[in-house]
Design an enzyme around this catalytic site. Structure first.
Site, PDB file in Angstrom:
ATOM      1  N   ILE A 152       1.023  -1.246   0.093  1.00  0.00           N
ATOM      2  CA  ILE A 152      -0.088   0.065  -0.123  1.00  0.00           C
ATOM      3  C   ILE A 152       0.898   1.191   0.011  1.00  0.00           C
ATOM      4  O   ILE A 152       1.590   1.400   1.141  1.00  0.00           O
ATOM      5  CB  ILE A 152      -0.812   0.182   1.128  1.00  0.00           C
ATOM      6  CG1 ILE A 152      -1.985   1.118   1.189  1.00  0.00           C
ATOM      7  CG2 ILE A 152      -0.410  -0.017   2.534  1.00  0.00           C
ATOM      8  CD1 ILE A 152      -2.967   1.118   2.203  1.00  0.00           C
ATOM      9  N   TYR A 153       0.939   1.933  -1.016  1.00  0.00           N
ATOM     10  CA  TYR A 153       1.819   2.843  -1.404  1.00  0.00           C
ATOM     11  C   TYR A 153       1.175   4.376  -1.949  1.00  0.00           C
ATOM     12  O   TYR A 153       0.346   4.029  -2.739  1.00  0.00           O
ATOM     13  CB  TYR A 153       3.055   2.803  -2.058  1.00  0.00           C
ATOM     14  CG  TYR A 153       3.940   1.778  -1.395  1.00  0.00           C
ATOM     15  CD1 TYR A 153       4.882   2.013  -0.588  1.00  0.00           C
ATOM     16  CD2 TYR A 153       4.034   0.254  -1.964  1.00  0.00           C
ATOM     17  CE1 TYR A 153       5.718   1.144   0.187  1.00  0.00           C
ATOM     18  CE2 TYR A 153       4.736  -0.491  -1.169  1.00  0.00           C
ATOM     19  CZ  TYR A 153       5.830  -0.248  -0.416  1.00  0.00           C
ATOM     20  OH  TYR A 153       6.324  -0.950   0.329  1.00  0.00           O
ATOM     21  N   GLY A 169      -3.877   7.858   2.261  1.00  0.00           N
ATOM     22  CA  GLY A 169      -3.557   6.462   2.818  1.00  0.00           C
ATOM     23  C   GLY A 169      -4.892   5.824   3.302  1.00  0.00           C
ATOM     24  O   GLY A 169      -5.342   4.698   3.695  1.00  0.00           O
ATOM     25  N   ASN A 199       9.958   1.420  10.859  1.00  0.00           N
ATOM     26  CA  ASN A 199       9.092   2.230  10.102  1.00  0.00           C
ATOM     27  C   ASN A 199       8.018   2.961  11.155  1.00  0.00           C
ATOM     28  O   ASN A 199       6.847   2.636  11.031  1.00  0.00           O
ATOM     29  CB  ASN A 199       8.288   1.518   9.045  1.00  0.00           C
ATOM     30  CG  ASN A 199       7.689   2.730   8.005  1.00  0.00           C
ATOM     31  OD1 ASN A 199       7.507   3.903   8.494  1.00  0.00           O
ATOM     32  ND2 ASN A 199       7.453   2.383   6.875  1.00  0.00           N
ATOM     33  N   ASN A 227       6.277   5.626  11.692  1.00  0.00           N
ATOM     34  CA  ASN A 227       5.332   6.320  11.033  1.00  0.00           C
ATOM     35  C   ASN A 227       4.230   5.542  10.456  1.00  0.00           C
ATOM     36  O   ASN A 227       3.014   5.770  10.766  1.00  0.00           O
ATOM     37  CB  ASN A 227       5.704   7.414   9.872  1.00  0.00           C
ATOM     38  CG  ASN A 227       6.658   8.350  10.380  1.00  0.00           C
ATOM     39  OD1 ASN A 227       6.660   9.041  11.566  1.00  0.00           O
ATOM     40  ND2 ASN A 227       7.460   9.215   9.579  1.00  0.00           N
ATOM     41  N   TYR A 232      -1.210   2.624  11.165  1.00  0.00           N
ATOM     42  CA  TYR A 232      -2.090   1.501  11.034  1.00  0.00           C
ATOM     43  C   TYR A 232      -2.479   1.403  12.515  1.00  0.00           C
ATOM     44  O   TYR A 232      -3.783   1.428  12.589  1.00  0.00           O
ATOM     45  CB  TYR A 232      -1.064   0.367  10.796  1.00  0.00           C
ATOM     46  CG  TYR A 232      -0.930   0.179   9.306  1.00  0.00           C
ATOM     47  CD1 TYR A 232      -1.557   0.200   8.307  1.00  0.00           C
ATOM     48  CD2 TYR A 232       0.681   0.301   9.005  1.00  0.00           C
ATOM     49  CE1 TYR A 232      -1.248   0.276   6.776  1.00  0.00           C
ATOM     50  CE2 TYR A 232       0.828   0.416   7.601  1.00  0.00           C
ATOM     51  CZ  TYR A 232       0.057   0.228   6.872  1.00  0.00           C
ATOM     52  OH  TYR A 232       0.496  -0.010   5.379  1.00  0.00           O
ATOM     53  N   LYS A 243      -3.617   3.808  14.438  1.00  0.00           N
ATOM     54  CA  LYS A 243      -4.376   4.840  14.472  1.00  0.00           C
ATOM     55  C   LYS A 243      -5.639   4.366  13.699  1.00  0.00           C
ATOM     56  O   LYS A 243      -6.910   4.767  14.439  1.00  0.00           O
ATOM     57  CB  LYS A 243      -3.981   5.968  13.801  1.00  0.00           C
ATOM     58  CG  LYS A 243      -4.878   7.391  13.723  1.00  0.00           C
ATOM     59  CD  LYS A 243      -4.272   8.271  13.150  1.00  0.00           C
ATOM     60  CE  LYS A 243      -4.922   8.865  11.758  1.00  0.00           C
ATOM     61  NZ  LYS A 243      -4.378   9.761  10.964  1.00  0.00           N
TER      62      LYS A 243
END
Length: 172
Positions: free
Chosen positions: A96-97, A108, A135, A137, A142, A144
């Site tokens: 997912i980018y 996102g 990672n 951030n 995720y 959140k």
């Protein structure tokens, strides 16, 4: 910002290769050994490999558009295409980018809403994914959105063995 999503087809292969290489490089190249990173990019996003993944009925790629511009993509796996869990009740988000110049626009979050809707349509009970332990951030993003850690697995960038956290979100 009128976002839309479209499932990728075979004729999208060239664009998918470019998008895959660009977004992965933006996200991780600076944090990895150059030789290992280039070996990974060459293998993971080779046109033949992505063509085979596109042909697999259990792997689904989607482009995300802002108006008519591609701003991101995601890859979902079900059934035997899942990379780790292999639960028929699960949907894996393998990739997912969002392109770097479109980050910070809540794309996102919108993508996760689309993926959750797809998971429900497919009758899946939960979504899972792997995220690099270094990672923070992405991990915060995720968490959140309700994902919780349930395990870890190794992930290789070239010969560099790294650790991904496995995160899960119940959808039903």
């Amino acid at each position: 910002m009128p976002l839309s999503v479209r499932e990728c087809v075979r004729s999208d292969l060239e664009t998918l290769v470019v998008m895959s290489k660009n977004t992965f490089s933006e996200a991780f190249e600076k944090d990895n050994d150059p030789e290992d990173f280039q070996a990974y990019i060459k293998e993971a996003f080779h046109p033949d490999k992505l063509a085979a993944e596109l042909a697999n009925r259990n792997s689904l790629f989607y482009f995300v558009f802002d108006d008519d511009e591609i701003v991101g993509y995601f890859k979902l796996n079900i059934g035997a295409a899942q990379t780790d869990v292999h639960d028929p009740n699960a949907l894996e988000i393998e990739r997912i980018y969002v392109l770097g110049n479109h980050q910070g626009k809540k794309i996102g979050s919108w993508m996760l809403q689309q993926i959750t809707a797809l998971a429900k349509t497919f009758g899946k009970v939960y979504i899972w994914l792997g995220v690099w332990e270094h990672n923070p951030n992405a991990i915060r993003f995720y968490q959140k959105h309700g994902f919780v850690k349930f395990g870890e697995h190794p992930y290789y960038i070239g010969s560099d063995k790294q650790t991904d956290w496995l995160l899960r979100l119940n959808v039903q």
